[in-house]
Design an enzyme around this catalytic site. Structure first.
Site, mmCIF file in Angstrom:
data_model
loop_
_atom_site.group_PDB
_atom_site.id
_atom_site.type_symbol
_atom_site.label_atom_id
_atom_site.label_comp_id
_atom_site.label_asym_id
_atom_site.label_seq_id
_atom_site.Cartn_x
_atom_site.Cartn_y
_atom_site.Cartn_z
ATOM 1 N N HIS A 1 0.815 -1.215 0.000
ATOM 2 C CA HIS A 1 0.000 0.000 0.000
ATOM 3 C C HIS A 1 0.853 1.272 0.000
ATOM 4 O O HIS A 1 0.480 2.269 -0.614
ATOM 5 C CB HIS A 1 -0.994 -0.040 1.174
ATOM 6 C CG HIS A 1 -2.018 -1.133 0.997
ATOM 7 N ND1 HIS A 1 -2.704 -1.719 2.033
ATOM 8 C CD2 HIS A 1 -2.466 -1.759 -0.139
ATOM 9 C CE1 HIS A 1 -3.525 -2.646 1.556
ATOM 10 N NE2 HIS A 1 -3.385 -2.692 0.244
ATOM 11 N N HIS B 1 -7.525 -7.764 -8.344
ATOM 12 C CA HIS B 1 -7.859 -8.615 -7.188
ATOM 13 C C HIS B 1 -8.129 -7.676 -6.008
ATOM 14 O O HIS B 1 -7.255 -7.438 -5.175
ATOM 15 C CB HIS B 1 -6.700 -9.557 -6.869
ATOM 16 C CG HIS B 1 -6.471 -10.605 -7.924
ATOM 17 N ND1 HIS B 1 -6.011 -10.298 -9.174
ATOM 18 C CD2 HIS B 1 -6.656 -11.950 -7.903
ATOM 19 C CE1 HIS B 1 -5.913 -11.417 -9.893
ATOM 20 N NE2 HIS B 1 -6.302 -12.436 -9.142
ATOM 21 N N SER C 1 -6.700 -1.899 -0.944
ATOM 22 C CA SER C 1 -6.268 -1.148 -2.135
ATOM 23 C C SER C 1 -7.423 -0.401 -2.814
ATOM 24 O O SER C 1 -7.205 0.723 -3.295
ATOM 25 C CB SER C 1 -5.538 -2.074 -3.112
ATOM 26 O OG SER C 1 -6.294 -3.234 -3.376
ATOM 27 N N GLU D 1 -13.244 -8.478 -8.397
ATOM 28 C CA GLU D 1 -13.133 -9.381 -7.244
ATOM 29 C C GLU D 1 -14.031 -10.576 -7.517
ATOM 30 O O GLU D 1 -15.198 -10.416 -7.860
ATOM 31 C CB GLU D 1 -13.553 -8.653 -5.950
ATOM 32 C CG GLU D 1 -13.746 -9.529 -4.734
ATOM 33 C CD GLU D 1 -12.523 -10.364 -4.359
ATOM 34 O OE1 GLU D 1 -11.400 -9.844 -4.321
ATOM 35 O OE2 GLU D 1 -12.700 -11.594 -4.110
ATOM 36 N N ASP E 1 -13.144 -12.875 -13.053
ATOM 37 C CA ASP E 1 -11.742 -13.284 -12.936
ATOM 38 C C ASP E 1 -10.882 -12.110 -13.426
ATOM 39 O O ASP E 1 -10.891 -11.787 -14.624
ATOM 40 C CB ASP E 1 -11.536 -14.533 -13.807
ATOM 41 C CG ASP E 1 -10.111 -15.035 -13.761
ATOM 42 O OD1 ASP E 1 -9.206 -14.261 -13.379
ATOM 43 O OD2 ASP E 1 -9.897 -16.209 -14.108
ATOM 44 N N GLY E 2 -10.171 -11.482 -12.513
ATOM 45 C CA GLY E 2 -9.382 -10.294 -12.850
ATOM 46 C C GLY E 2 -8.287 -10.591 -13.868
ATOM 47 O O GLY E 2 -7.928 -9.720 -14.668
ATOM 48 N N ASP F 1 -2.814 -8.309 -7.653
ATOM 49 C CA ASP F 1 -2.520 -8.697 -6.265
ATOM 50 C C ASP F 1 -3.234 -9.994 -5.883
ATOM 51 O O ASP F 1 -4.087 -10.014 -4.999
ATOM 52 C CB ASP F 1 -2.965 -7.532 -5.350
ATOM 53 C CG ASP F 1 -2.695 -7.808 -3.883
ATOM 54 O OD1 ASP F 1 -1.780 -8.609 -3.584
ATOM 55 O OD2 ASP F 1 -3.397 -7.218 -3.035
HETATM 56 N N1 SAM Z 1 -5.749 -5.972 -3.341
HETATM 57 C C1 SAM Z 1 -6.356 -6.147 -2.025
HETATM 58 C C2 SAM Z 1 -5.788 -5.113 -1.068
HETATM 59 O O1 SAM Z 1 -4.596 -4.771 -1.201
HETATM 60 O O2 SAM Z 1 -6.513 -4.642 -0.203
HETATM 61 C C3 SAM Z 1 -6.170 -7.539 -1.474
HETATM 62 C C4 SAM Z 1 -6.462 -8.640 -2.445
HETATM 63 S S1 SAM Z 1 -6.268 -10.268 -1.829
HETATM 64 C C5 SAM Z 1 -4.554 -10.500 -1.690
HETATM 65 C C6 SAM Z 1 -6.672 -11.223 -3.247
HETATM 66 C C7 SAM Z 1 -8.169 -11.160 -3.596
HETATM 67 O O3 SAM Z 1 -8.363 -11.720 -4.886
HETATM 68 C C8 SAM Z 1 -9.076 -11.958 -2.664
HETATM 69 O O4 SAM Z 1 -10.084 -11.118 -2.182
HETATM 70 C C9 SAM Z 1 -9.654 -13.073 -3.551
HETATM 71 O O5 SAM Z 1 -10.998 -13.390 -3.226
HETATM 72 C C10 SAM Z 1 -9.578 -12.434 -4.908
HETATM 73 N N2 SAM Z 1 -9.470 -13.357 -6.056
HETATM 74 C C11 SAM Z 1 -8.963 -14.616 -6.104
HETATM 75 N N3 SAM Z 1 -8.905 -15.042 -7.376
HETATM 76 C C12 SAM Z 1 -9.363 -14.024 -8.151
HETATM 77 C C13 SAM Z 1 -9.502 -13.835 -9.550
HETATM 78 N N4 SAM Z 1 -9.140 -14.798 -10.426
HETATM 79 N N5 SAM Z 1 -9.984 -12.664 -10.010
HETATM 80 C C14 SAM Z 1 -10.333 -11.664 -9.142
HETATM 81 N N6 SAM Z 1 -10.229 -11.792 -7.804
HETATM 82 C C15 SAM Z 1 -9.738 -12.953 -7.320
#
Ligand code: SAM
Length: 288
Positions: free
Chosen positions: A19, A42, A102, A120, A149-150, A170
């Site tokens: 961050h 993500h 984030s 997400e 799916d990001g 992320d």
């Molecule tokens: N970026 C966030 C932050 O810094 O506050 C934290 C993100 S966390 C490490 C990863 C997130 O990605 C989780 O909430 C998970 O549910 C989500 N996730 C997992 N696979 C994903 C995908 N293929 N596409 C989008 N989100 C996904």
């Protein structure tokens, strides 16, 4: 994949590194007036309560934001001070209870001319993210949230109309396929938008796929002849309980990011390290 909830990890040392790096990049990019597309592939839930059952189970914030706050009165680095100020503004009492993810940091940094795209996939975290951002969003802010799916969706937003953008990738990497998916998504994204500023978070672990990840990122970046920066923060020796170190890989790092991190990372190391066993790394290369 759906077993991962970022609430267990919110405010840990990896979030602190990620961050502060994110906010520093935004600050440097905002020196130019051109609109920016901000993408978080993500996103997580956007805002976290450090007193809820997730955070209380893991207590990871005690080795991250809560530890950094203890040392804050002697802090002289503006990037760290600005980050702590954003967190302090979110609290309703002297104690740190609310931690911004984030999406919140991107939202509070965006200007009227910027766009924000949040993705997400988790069926429980996505509605929480939507609620959190809907409460913050003003009518005129251009924000879109997708439960997708990001890795796959990223390319749909590239290149941005203004040809300027910051993309945070992320994943949790609890799904081992994430290493491959991140590289594939990056390859596609660079193909469409080679000028983007890409920030990729990764855990520093002894497992082979994790160990090889920075060199794979380097290979991909060099194949496209793009400048890069690698920043890592360790707070304890490998093998101790929980994640001990993590890193950020930045493609097309903003001008002066290296200098900024060279002043903030020593402070993070000295504030967060356990038994003097911390370290940091900054490595960078210009394009040829
Ligand atoms: N970026 C966030 C932050 O810094 O506050 C934290 C993100 S966390 C490490 C990863 C997130 O990605 C989780 O909430 C998970 O549910 C989500 N996730 C997992 N696979 C994903 C995908 N293929 N596409 C989008 N989100 C996904």
């Amino acid at each position: 994949m759906f077993s991962y909830r970022h609430g267990f990890h919110a405010g840990n040392h990896a979030d602190v590194l990620k961050h502060i790096t994110l906010l520093t990049c935004l600050k440097l990019l905002h020196k130019k007036d051109t609109p920016l597309m901000l993408v978080d592939t993500h996103a997580g839930a956007g805002i976290y309560d450090l007193h809820d059952r997730f955070a209380q189970t893991s207590q990871e914030a005690s080795e991250g934001i809560l530890q950094l706050t203890k040392a804050s009165s002697t802090m002289s680095n503006q990037d760290v001070i600005d980050y702590l100020q954003i967190i302090s503004n979110l609290q309703t009492s002297q104690n740190i209870q609310i931690y911004p993810g984030s999406p919140y940091l991107l939202w509070q940094s965006m200007r009227a001319l910027d766009k924000l795209r949040l993705m997400e996939l988790h069926p429980s975290d996505f509605p929480v993210l939507q609620d959190n951002i809907h409460q913050l969003k003003t009518k005129r802010q251009d924000i879109k949230m997708d439960m997708v799916d990001g890795f796959n969706m990223l390319k749909a937003y590239l290149p941005p109309p203004s040809r300027r953008g910051l993309i945070l990738i992320d994943p949790s990497y609890e799904d081992k396929g994430d290493y491959f998916s991140a590289l594939k998504a990056l390859e596609e994204a660079i193909h469409r938008f080679a000028n983007g500023v890409y920030l990729i978070w990764y855990p520093v672990l002894s497992r082979l796929d994790a160990k090889e990840f920075p060199s794979r990122l380097k290979k991909l970046t060099q194949e496209h002849n793009l400048p890069w920066l690698r920043a890592e923060l360790r707070i304890k020796p490998m093998g101790e309980d929980g994640l001990s170190a993590s890193g950020m890989w930045i493609i097309n790092p903003p001008w002066q990011l290296k200098e900024s991190l060279a002043t903030s990372l020593p402070i993070l190391q000295s504030s967060l390290q356990i038994n003097e066993a911390g370290s940091y790394l900054i490595e960078a290369a210009e394009s040829a």
